[in-house]
Scaffold this active site. Structure first.
Site, short mmCIF file in Angstrom:
data_model
loop_
_atom_site.label_atom_id
_atom_site.label_comp_id
_atom_site.label_asym_id
_atom_site.label_seq_id
_atom_site.Cartn_x
_atom_site.Cartn_y
_atom_site.Cartn_z
N ASP A 99 -38.56 1.70 41.36
CA ASP A 99 -38.67 3.12 41.71
C ASP A 99 -37.82 3.44 42.95
O ASP A 99 -37.59 2.57 43.79
CB ASP A 99 -40.14 3.47 41.97
CG ASP A 99 -40.38 4.97 41.86
OD1 ASP A 99 -39.50 5.70 41.38
OD2 ASP A 99 -41.47 5.41 42.29
N GLY A 107 -33.81 7.95 42.63
CA GLY A 107 -33.55 9.37 42.86
C GLY A 107 -33.56 9.69 44.35
O GLY A 107 -32.67 10.38 44.87
N ARG A 108 -34.58 9.16 45.06
CA ARG A 108 -34.68 9.45 46.51
C ARG A 108 -33.53 8.80 47.27
O ARG A 108 -32.99 9.38 48.21
CB ARG A 108 -36.04 8.96 47.04
CG ARG A 108 -37.16 9.94 46.78
CD ARG A 108 -38.51 9.31 46.97
NE ARG A 108 -38.81 8.39 45.88
CZ ARG A 108 -39.74 7.47 45.94
NH1 ARG A 108 -40.47 7.33 47.03
NH2 ARG A 108 -39.98 6.69 44.90
N TRP A 109 -33.14 7.63 46.84
CA TRP A 109 -32.00 6.94 47.49
C TRP A 109 -30.77 7.82 47.39
O TRP A 109 -30.03 7.99 48.38
CB TRP A 109 -31.77 5.60 46.78
CG TRP A 109 -30.68 4.75 47.34
CD1 TRP A 109 -30.80 3.77 48.28
CD2 TRP A 109 -29.28 4.79 46.97
NE1 TRP A 109 -29.56 3.19 48.52
CE2 TRP A 109 -28.62 3.80 47.74
CE3 TRP A 109 -28.53 5.56 46.07
CZ2 TRP A 109 -27.24 3.56 47.63
CZ3 TRP A 109 -27.16 5.32 45.97
CH2 TRP A 109 -26.54 4.33 46.74
N GLU A 158 -42.65 8.46 29.47
CA GLU A 158 -42.66 9.74 30.19
C GLU A 158 -41.26 10.14 30.66
O GLU A 158 -40.97 11.32 30.86
CB GLU A 158 -43.60 9.66 31.40
CG GLU A 158 -45.08 9.61 31.07
CD GLU A 158 -45.56 8.24 30.55
OE1 GLU A 158 -44.91 7.22 30.86
OE2 GLU A 158 -46.55 8.23 29.80
N ASN A 159 -40.38 9.16 30.84
CA ASN A 159 -39.03 9.46 31.34
C ASN A 159 -38.20 10.31 30.38
O ASN A 159 -37.22 10.94 30.78
CB ASN A 159 -38.24 8.17 31.66
CG ASN A 159 -38.69 7.48 32.93
OD1 ASN A 159 -38.56 6.27 33.08
ND2 ASN A 159 -39.25 8.25 33.88
N SER A 190 -48.36 3.67 36.96
CA SER A 190 -47.48 4.46 36.10
C SER A 190 -47.43 3.94 34.66
O SER A 190 -46.35 3.83 34.06
CB SER A 190 -46.06 4.50 36.68
OG SER A 190 -46.07 5.08 37.96
N GLU A 221 -51.00 -10.11 41.17
CA GLU A 221 -50.96 -9.72 42.57
C GLU A 221 -50.02 -8.52 42.69
O GLU A 221 -48.99 -8.47 42.02
CB GLU A 221 -50.41 -10.87 43.43
CG GLU A 221 -51.26 -12.12 43.41
CD GLU A 221 -52.62 -11.90 44.10
OE1 GLU A 221 -52.68 -11.16 45.09
OE2 GLU A 221 -53.60 -12.50 43.63
#
Ligand code: FPP
Length: 252
Positions: free
Chosen positions: A21, A24-26, A68-69, A201, A212
């Site tokens: 994940d 997009g923010r990157w 969902e993508n 997700s 873990e």
């Protein structure tokens, strides 16, 4: 910086699953279009696959595209499909040379025909690698959703019941697991999620029961082999009790 030598070679997880994940923010942080984040993320995929192979992991599962993508803007979906196709084309030789066997989990019939074609070709061409003693399975979760995988397994089992292959009394955890996409693979020992969110997700809902969890703020394009090794060092510091007590484990 972490070196591989900090890891205990006898306690390398057999199966690591990753929610990649933060692409997009990157990209947004750099005022770039989202697809540039996915492009940079593809380079990370190559680095992490190489590192996982060098560390002798048995299985690496990457969440490349969720059910969902498909709801994302069509330009982004198309861009991801193009990246996936060129990734598969460009990595076939590398997978053959390094004994990596490709598998996939998900509703691949929903993928565009050209992507599905190359995907099935690479799976077929690298299938022999899985027979080798020293090999790694790269399992790509594509158009994947955990609930839909569970419903699919239940449907296949119901059909087999109706046709008399087995009866409801034969149902067991092992039989159920053998009807999931991951049939025959060990469950993930470690789930890594980049990008800082603390959620599953809809990823490997059945298989992650005892995994873990390791969540890092690092965005996927910045997730370097050193960060990966940090996650494995953290994993090796954990005590996995599988429901038992610490004392019981120490007595064994
Ligand atoms: C999540 O980031 C990432 C994805 C939906 C796709 C992951 C795809 C790749 C890493 C590249 C292609 C895959 C392969 C195997 C070559 P996001 O877009 O949700 O990021 P955000 O949360 O910052 O918006």
């Amino acid at each position: 910086m972490h070196e591989k030598s900090v890891l205990d070679p006898d306690r390398i997880p057999r199966h690591v699953a990753i929610i990649m994940d933060g692409n997009g923010r990157w990209a947004k942080q750099r005022s770039l279009p989202r697809i540039m984040g996915h492009k940079a993320g593809t380079e990370t995929v190559k680095n992490i696959v190489r590192t996982a192979r060098e560390l002798n992991l048995e299985v690496l599962t990457l969440y490349a595209f969720s059910t969902e993508n498909w709801k994302r803007p069509s330009l982004e979906v198309q861009g991801l499909m193009t990246l996936l196709k060129s990734y598969l084309k460009s990595q076939l030789q590398d997978m053959l040379e390094n004994n990596i066997s490709l598998r996939c989990s998900g509703e691949i019939e929903k993928l565009p025909a050209d992507v599905r074609k190359i995907l099935l070709e690479v799976i077929q061409e690298t299938a022999g690698n899985a027979e080798e003693d020293q090999s790694m399975i790269l399992n790509l979760a594509l158009s994947y959703g955990g609930r839909s995988e569970i419903v699919r397994a239940a449907r296949i089992m119901a059909e087999k019941c109706l046709s008399g292959r087995f009866g409801p009394e034969d149902f067991s955890e092992n039989l159920f697991a053998s009807h999931l996409y991951t049939a025959g693979l060990p469950d993930p020992d470690l789930l890594i999620r980049t990008g800082g969110e603390s959620r599953l997700s809809n990823f490997l809902l059945w298989q992650l029961s005892y995994a873990e969890l390791y969540i890092t703020e690092t965005m996927w394009p910045d997730f370097s082999p050193e960060r990966f090794i940090e996650a494995l060092v953290d994993f090796q510091s954990r005590e996995r009790r599988f429901g038992r007590t610490s004392e019981q484990l120490q007595a064994e």
